[in-house]
Design a protein around this motif. Structure first.
Motif, mmCIF file in Angstrom:
data_model
loop_
_atom_site.group_PDB
_atom_site.id
_atom_site.type_symbol
_atom_site.label_atom_id
_atom_site.label_comp_id
_atom_site.label_asym_id
_atom_site.label_seq_id
_atom_site.Cartn_x
_atom_site.Cartn_y
_atom_site.Cartn_z
ATOM 1 N N PHE A 56 0.827 -1.217 0.000
ATOM 2 C CA PHE A 56 0.000 0.000 0.000
ATOM 3 C C PHE A 56 0.859 1.264 0.000
ATOM 4 O O PHE A 56 0.468 2.276 -0.575
ATOM 5 N N GLY A 57 2.018 1.196 0.650
ATOM 6 C CA GLY A 57 2.912 2.368 0.673
ATOM 7 C C GLY A 57 3.430 2.699 -0.714
ATOM 8 O O GLY A 57 3.355 3.851 -1.164
ATOM 9 N N ILE A 58 3.923 1.669 -1.424
ATOM 10 C CA ILE A 58 4.482 1.902 -2.769
ATOM 11 C C ILE A 58 3.360 2.275 -3.747
ATOM 12 O O ILE A 58 3.499 3.180 -4.562
ATOM 13 N N TRP A 59 2.235 1.574 -3.611
ATOM 14 C CA TRP A 59 1.094 1.832 -4.499
ATOM 15 C C TRP A 59 0.625 3.282 -4.332
ATOM 16 O O TRP A 59 0.431 3.999 -5.323
ATOM 17 N N TYR B 295 2.516 6.085 -6.097
ATOM 18 C CA TYR B 295 2.366 6.259 -7.546
ATOM 19 C C TYR B 295 0.991 6.811 -7.934
ATOM 20 O O TYR B 295 0.722 6.995 -9.114
ATOM 21 N N LEU B 296 0.131 7.060 -6.940
ATOM 22 C CA LEU B 296 -1.182 7.630 -7.258
ATOM 23 C C LEU B 296 -1.064 9.133 -7.460
ATOM 24 O O LEU B 296 -0.298 9.788 -6.750
ATOM 25 N N PRO C 145 -8.299 7.188 -2.379
ATOM 26 C CA PRO C 145 -8.227 5.899 -3.074
ATOM 27 C C PRO C 145 -7.880 4.797 -2.064
ATOM 28 O O PRO C 145 -7.306 5.086 -1.009
ATOM 29 N N LEU C 146 -8.220 3.584 -2.435
ATOM 30 C CA LEU C 146 -8.039 2.444 -1.532
ATOM 31 C C LEU C 146 -6.612 2.364 -0.979
ATOM 32 O O LEU C 146 -6.415 2.182 0.223
ATOM 33 N N ALA C 147 -5.602 2.499 -1.864
ATOM 34 C CA ALA C 147 -4.214 2.344 -1.440
ATOM 35 C C ALA C 147 -3.857 3.351 -0.358
ATOM 36 O O ALA C 147 -3.255 2.997 0.671
#
Lengths: 276, 285
Positions: free
Chosen positions: B140-143, B146-147, B157-159
């Motif tokens: 979730f941190g990396i995702w 990139y949002l 967002p979910l992440a």
């Protein structure tokens, strides 16, 4: 302080010379008196209690990275591991800095091997828990309860987590020795541990564990350094009483122009260019 | 001496222009990168080939040179100090190298907890919690990094929501909880420490009682009758507390600090000159 002032120029070389001369004298066979520290003498006894109970030993090196304080703790780990290895007892070392893992692993492995107990050494006993202070403390406490440790060694730099760890050591009934040069944590360790090694005693541990002339000589040399500091304190107090904060000794000691700078100024004056 | 402008460094400008300058042309950049990797792994392979004695000798030489560097940087003033300019870049380099060790930590954690989980040993659920936390935070941190950042967005967002829940909803409160436990542990530690069994313990209890009393309004109220300007003002509880903290306590603390500082200095000297004993230093004690 960007550069050494006169105090650093005066005190540090004199202390270094005193220490090196003491080491030299010790190596030539001079007998040096060193007072015993109960906490250091008790290391064997504390290991013995864990062995008797058939429980592992926990050795925490605190929050420091690979620095002077941790290096001293690592040397003590070697000694504790040797004692524990004689009775095939595990020494669990949780660390906060991953850089310490290979160093401690090597020291423990060599300690077990030197006692022909290589098979008793488990590399998984050197565990990285977390780089966060309280996550580390919670991890250490968890190990204490799950493994039901028989003895705790706290050697190194600690902060507020010291009390959390040492009090939980009391809860599981472990015998405990704490050693730290940090004056802030000493009261907590004094209240919770069986033995506490404080201040300079921390750095004297290895000298007290051995008869090595280098270590013992260095310890005696330190005393000359402290004598020098004591003389300067007495002189400083006398001058402060006589002349106030702007006294000659304080002005000289804290002057940013040290004597190398003055030497450079003389060279500039004489030859038109400095020492560069 | 306080430095005026950046500190000096021998051939610093040449290094900045020729060695540490950004490589503009793409083929040269990749070539330099490849060369660096080859040299790095070559050095690593070379070091692995060295025997134990040679490795220790190398450590001795490196330690001495590093100590000498910092000694010069500290003791020699400008303008004759020609290494001071490299102090900050060297610090950054060490910080970058230290950053790589997090990989060591991750390997260690995964090995220890992986074994427990695979063998279904006692406490396997703790290891499962580690993997869930580790993977959850990482994914979730990396995702969420990139949002795209949207200003004024009302829903996350979910992440980002999951990452915020893990960090602010779990990690921070858990750490605060461990810290808060200190309050209870202080009481139990104080109970043990203040049991009067010796003269010293009795003295400490009396002093601690006075200091605590002097810190709270109720305690200060007890000696409010003494005028702050009278010659007995020193007997007001807050003044007694202040004197205890700033005179005997500060003197004892400084004594400990002086001792610890000289001890640290002696140990540093022994390490620098490779006189230190212990298996890690290659000389048993």
């Amino acid at each position: 302080m960007d550069y050494a002032n006169n105090a650093a120029w005066l005190i540090m070389p004199l202390m270094a010379i005193a220490i090196l001369i003491s080491i030299w004298r010790a190596e030539r066979g001079h007998t040096l008196f060193i007072r015993r520290v109960p906490g250091v003498d008790a290391i064997g006894e504390i290991v013995g209690r864990a062995v008797e109970l058939g429980r592992p030993i926990l050795f925490s090196v605190g929050l420091g990275g690979i620095d002077i304080t941790t290096l001293q703790a690592i040397t003590v780990i070697g000694h504790v591991a040797k004692l524990a290895a004689q009775f095939r007892t595990r020494v669990i070392v949780p660390v906060v800095d991953a850089m310490a893992i290979p160093v401690i692993e090597e020291v423990e492995r060599e300690a077990y091997a030197s006692q022909n107990a290589g098979e008793a050494f488990d590399p998984d006993d050197i565990r990285f828990l977390s780089g966060e202070q309280f996550a580390y403390a919670a991890g250490v406490v968890g190990i204490m309860h799950r493994e039901r440790v028989g003895a705790n060694f706290f050697f190194g730099n600690f902060a507020a987590e010291s009390l959390v760890m040492a009090e939980n050591g009391q809860v599981v009934g472990a015998a405990q020795i704490a050693a730290t040069p940090d004056s802030n944590q000493i009261p907590f360790f004094l209240a919770t541990c069986d033995y506490t090694i404080i201040g300079e005693e921390y750095y004297a541990t290895t000298a007290l564990l051995s008869e090595d002339p280098v270590l013992r000589g260095s310890l005696v040399g330190q005393d000359f350094g402290k004598l020098l500091l004591l003389i300067l304190i007495v002189l400083g107090v006398a001058q402060m009483a006589a002349w106030g904060p702007e006294n000659p000794l304080s002005t000289f000691m804290t002057s940013p122009d040290n004597f190398v700078e003055k030497l450079n100024a003389v060279l500039l004056h004489l030859f038109g260019r400095g020492g560069a | 001496m306080e430095s005026q402008g950046p500190p000096p460094g021998l051939w610093q400008e040449w290094f900045a222009a020729h060695v540490f300058a950004p490589i503009e042309r793409r083929p040269f950049f990749w070539l330099a990168l490849l060369l660096t990797v080859v040299v790095y792994f070559g050095l690593l392979a070379g070091l692995q080939q060295l025997g134990s004695a040679a490795r220790r000798r190398l450590t001795v030489v490196c330690t001495f040179i590093a100590g000498l560097f910092y000694l010069f940087a500290f003791f020699i003033p400008e303008p004759i100090n020609l290494v001071k300019g490299y102090e900050q870049p060297l610090g950054s380099f060490l910080l970058a190298v230290g950053g790589f060790t997090i990989g060591l930590g991750v390997i260690n954690l995964v090995t220890v907890h992986g074994k427990v989980l695979l063998r279904a040993q006692a406490g396997w659920h703790n290891s499962l919690a580690f993997f869930a936390g580790f993977l959850g935070m990482a994914v979730f941190g990396i995702w969420s990094m990139y949002l795209p950042q949207e200003d004024g967005a009302t829903s996350l967002p979910l992440a980002q929501a999951a990452y915020r829940f893990l960090f602010e909803g779990l990690l921070t409160p858990l750490q605060a909880t461990t810290f808060a436990l200190l309050g209870f542990f202080i009481v139990s530690a104080a109970y043990r420490a203040f049991r009067i069994r010796t003269v010293e313990a009795g003295l400490m209890t009396v002093v601690a009682f006075l200091v605590m009393l002097g810190q709270v309004p109720l305690g200060q109220m007890l000696t409010n009758g003494i005028e702050p300007t009278s010659f007995l003002a020193g007997l007001r509880l807050e003044n007694i507390t202040n004197w205890l903290l700033t005179s005997p306590n500060a003197a004892a603390t400084r004594g400990i600090l002086f001792g610890a500082a000289t001890g640290g200095f002696a140990l540093s000297l022994r390490v620098w000159l490779s006189l230190e004993r212990g298996s890690y230093f290659g000389k048993e004690f």
